[in-house]
Scaffold this motif. Structure first.
Motif, mmCIF file in Angstrom:
data_model
loop_
_atom_site.group_PDB
_atom_site.id
_atom_site.type_symbol
_atom_site.label_atom_id
_atom_site.label_comp_id
_atom_site.label_asym_id
_atom_site.label_seq_id
_atom_site.Cartn_x
_atom_site.Cartn_y
_atom_site.Cartn_z
ATOM 1 N N GLU A 106 0.825 -1.214 0.000
ATOM 2 C CA GLU A 106 0.000 0.000 0.000
ATOM 3 C C GLU A 106 0.858 1.263 0.000
ATOM 4 O O GLU A 106 0.543 2.243 -0.700
ATOM 5 C CB GLU A 106 -0.927 -0.012 1.207
ATOM 6 N N GLU A 107 1.949 1.237 0.757
ATOM 7 C CA GLU A 107 2.837 2.396 0.837
ATOM 8 C C GLU A 107 3.388 2.783 -0.526
ATOM 9 O O GLU A 107 3.495 3.970 -0.861
ATOM 10 C CB GLU A 107 3.988 2.072 1.799
ATOM 11 N N ILE A 108 3.762 1.775 -1.332
ATOM 12 C CA ILE A 108 4.318 2.047 -2.661
ATOM 13 C C ILE A 108 3.211 2.282 -3.681
ATOM 14 O O ILE A 108 3.320 3.155 -4.552
ATOM 15 C CB ILE A 108 5.222 0.891 -3.116
ATOM 16 N N ALA A 109 2.120 1.541 -3.570
ATOM 17 C CA ALA A 109 1.027 1.657 -4.542
ATOM 18 C C ALA A 109 0.438 3.059 -4.566
ATOM 19 O O ALA A 109 0.079 3.573 -5.638
ATOM 20 C CB ALA A 109 -0.055 0.631 -4.217
ATOM 21 N N ILE A 110 0.342 3.702 -3.396
ATOM 22 C CA ILE A 110 -0.221 5.061 -3.320
ATOM 23 C C ILE A 110 0.578 6.037 -4.169
ATOM 24 O O ILE A 110 0.023 6.946 -4.809
ATOM 25 C CB ILE A 110 -0.268 5.523 -1.844
ATOM 26 N N LYS A 111 1.893 5.850 -4.220
ATOM 27 C CA LYS A 111 2.750 6.762 -4.978
ATOM 28 C C LYS A 111 2.486 6.676 -6.480
ATOM 29 O O LYS A 111 2.816 7.601 -7.222
ATOM 30 C CB LYS A 111 4.221 6.459 -4.689
ATOM 31 N N TYR A 112 1.922 5.551 -6.929
ATOM 32 C CA TYR A 112 1.659 5.358 -8.359
ATOM 33 C C TYR A 112 0.164 5.347 -8.660
ATOM 34 O O TYR A 112 -0.235 4.988 -9.773
ATOM 35 C CB TYR A 112 2.307 4.052 -8.827
ATOM 36 N N ASP A 113 -0.631 5.727 -7.663
ATOM 37 C CA ASP A 113 -2.086 5.781 -7.818
ATOM 38 C C ASP A 113 -2.655 4.416 -8.241
ATOM 39 O O ASP A 113 -3.577 4.346 -9.076
ATOM 40 C CB ASP A 113 -2.474 6.852 -8.843
ATOM 41 N N LYS A 114 -2.099 3.352 -7.657
ATOM 42 C CA LYS A 114 -2.585 2.012 -7.949
ATOM 43 C C LYS A 114 -3.692 1.632 -6.977
ATOM 44 O O LYS A 114 -3.595 1.894 -5.780
ATOM 45 C CB LYS A 114 -1.437 0.994 -7.862
ATOM 46 N N LYS A 115 -4.732 1.013 -7.505
ATOM 47 C CA LYS A 115 -5.930 0.722 -6.731
ATOM 48 C C LYS A 115 -5.903 -0.713 -6.199
ATOM 49 O O LYS A 115 -5.641 -1.651 -6.959
ATOM 50 C CB LYS A 115 -7.184 0.919 -7.594
ATOM 51 N N GLU A 116 -6.233 -0.833 -4.902
ATOM 52 C CA GLU A 116 -6.342 -2.154 -4.302
ATOM 53 C C GLU A 116 -7.481 -2.924 -4.972
ATOM 54 O O GLU A 116 -8.521 -2.352 -5.303
ATOM 55 C CB GLU A 116 -6.580 -2.041 -2.803
ATOM 56 N N TYR A 117 -7.251 -4.221 -5.184
ATOM 57 C CA TYR A 117 -8.168 -5.175 -5.806
ATOM 58 C C TYR A 117 -8.179 -5.075 -7.331
ATOM 59 O O TYR A 117 -8.567 -6.021 -8.002
ATOM 60 C CB TYR A 117 -9.615 -5.019 -5.293
ATOM 61 N N VAL A 118 -7.747 -3.939 -7.877
ATOM 62 C CA VAL A 118 -7.683 -3.785 -9.332
ATOM 63 C C VAL A 118 -6.248 -3.952 -9.822
ATOM 64 O O VAL A 118 -5.980 -4.693 -10.785
ATOM 65 C CB VAL A 118 -8.229 -2.412 -9.772
ATOM 66 N N ASP A 119 -5.304 -3.262 -9.171
ATOM 67 C CA ASP A 119 -3.901 -3.314 -9.558
ATOM 68 C C ASP A 119 -3.066 -4.182 -8.614
ATOM 69 O O ASP A 119 -1.988 -4.623 -8.996
ATOM 70 C CB ASP A 119 -3.305 -1.909 -9.581
ATOM 71 N N TRP A 120 -3.553 -4.370 -7.407
ATOM 72 C CA TRP A 120 -2.810 -5.177 -6.438
ATOM 73 C C TRP A 120 -3.755 -5.696 -5.358
ATOM 74 O O TRP A 120 -4.844 -5.142 -5.152
ATOM 75 C CB TRP A 120 -1.684 -4.367 -5.784
ATOM 76 N N VAL A 121 -3.313 -6.754 -4.704
ATOM 77 C CA VAL A 121 -4.051 -7.287 -3.567
ATOM 78 C C VAL A 121 -3.092 -8.125 -2.733
ATOM 79 O O VAL A 121 -2.112 -8.670 -3.251
ATOM 80 C CB VAL A 121 -5.256 -8.144 -4.016
ATOM 81 N N TYR A 122 -3.373 -8.173 -1.430
ATOM 82 C CA TYR A 122 -2.585 -9.040 -0.555
ATOM 83 C C TYR A 122 -3.519 -10.099 0.014
ATOM 84 O O TYR A 122 -4.447 -9.789 0.766
ATOM 85 C CB TYR A 122 -1.925 -8.242 0.573
#
Length: 295
Positions: A106-122
């Motif tokens: 989440e810390e890195i994804a925010i910097k690239y405007d990546k959306k949880e469940y669409v661009d990444w998930v844990y």
């Protein structure tokens, strides 16, 4: 002089080390080592992936190694999100890692405007044990019905897109335990997918048989490997220097300080001992002259 050096208060040595480390962290002074072959290979493999491809990472470690694995994961995730590669994280073998993975992504994804469940998930932990190796070749939905937050699998588009080994461009295990060998033995050799590792220092030699046999496409070794990866990112125009590079500067300077202290302490001990021997010989000679009536 040498005697005073040996009686030097060690608290000033600790203070010097503390100041060096603090300044390096505050000002982020970079020290980028030349990248090793395994780090280069891992970087080149990620570089070869295309926009929209997917990777899996396995967090096979415990919180005690977070100081090593967090910089490794940060550098790796910067690379993935910069290239618009989608990321799915798991900790299927070590339950204690569940609290680490999502916050780092989440810390890195925010910097690239990546959306949880669409661009990444844990996805987190599953109690499936060693059956996870074969299940993930068929469908991760067999062992994961929700992600770590409780989101149902059916409502996670990125997980539905990359459901098995053949769907992904890379799987990487960030390991503080001997799990890379398990992924090679029970998964990679059977299902033939690209595998890599990010490991702690003592584990680095164990990875070379897998690298030499082409069972792994690359490796990040310890904090040095993370600093090497950051250097490759900067060299290719991806990001500014991160934590690992400044850590390497602090570590290197502290090592030099300790080496100088050790050398000076040994020289001082030798000189003091030699002077002591001279003094003892002089006193012995003086006593001999007195005993012989020469004085």
């Amino acid at each position: 002089m040498w005697g005073k050096l040996l009686s030097f208060n060690t608290k000033y040595i600790y203070l010097t080390v503390a100041v060096i480390v603090t300044l390096a962290v505050i000002f982020k002074v970079p020290l980028t080592p030349n990248a090793s072959g395994p780090t280069n290979s891992l970087f080149d493999h990620v570089e070869s992936l295309q926009e929209g491809d997917g990777i899996w990472f396995f967090l096979d470690t415990r919180p005690a190694t977070e100081a090593i694995h967090k910089p490794q994961m940060q550098a790796f995730l910067h690379h993935c999100f910069s290239k618009d590669i989608k990321v799915i994280g798991f900790n299927p073998l070590v339950a204690e890692a569940s609290g680490m993975g999502r916050s780092i992504i989440e810390e890195i994804a925010i910097k690239y405007d990546k959306k949880e469940y669409v661009d990444w998930v844990y996805m987190g932990f599953t109690p499936a044990g060693i059956s996870v190796f074969s299940a993930m070749n068929r469908d991760i939905n067999e062992v994961y019905t929700t992600d770590v937050t409780g989101k149902p699998f059916a409502e996670i588009p990125v997980a539905q897109e990359f459901r098995k080994y053949s769907d992904i461009g890379l799987a990487i295990t960030f390991a503080g335990l001997k799990t890379p060998g398990y992924w090679v033995q029970y998964a990679q050799t059977r299902y033939n997918f690209p595998l890599a590792s990010g490991v702690t220092g003592p584990m680095i030699p164990d990875q070379f048989p897998f690298l030499n046999a082409d069972q792994m496409v690359g490796m990040m070794g310890d904090i040095l490997g993370a600093a090497e990866y950051e250097g490759l990112l900067r060299k290719n125009g991806y990001q500014d220097q991160g934590f690992a590079s400044s850590s390497m500067f602090a570590q290197t300077v502290v090592h030099y300080v300790l080496i100088i202290v050790i050398v000076l302490a040994n020289v001082a001990t030798y000189m003091v001992n030699r002077q002591g021997q001279r003094d003892r010989k002089a006193r012995a000679a003086a006593r001999a002259r007195l005993d012989g009536g020469m004085e």
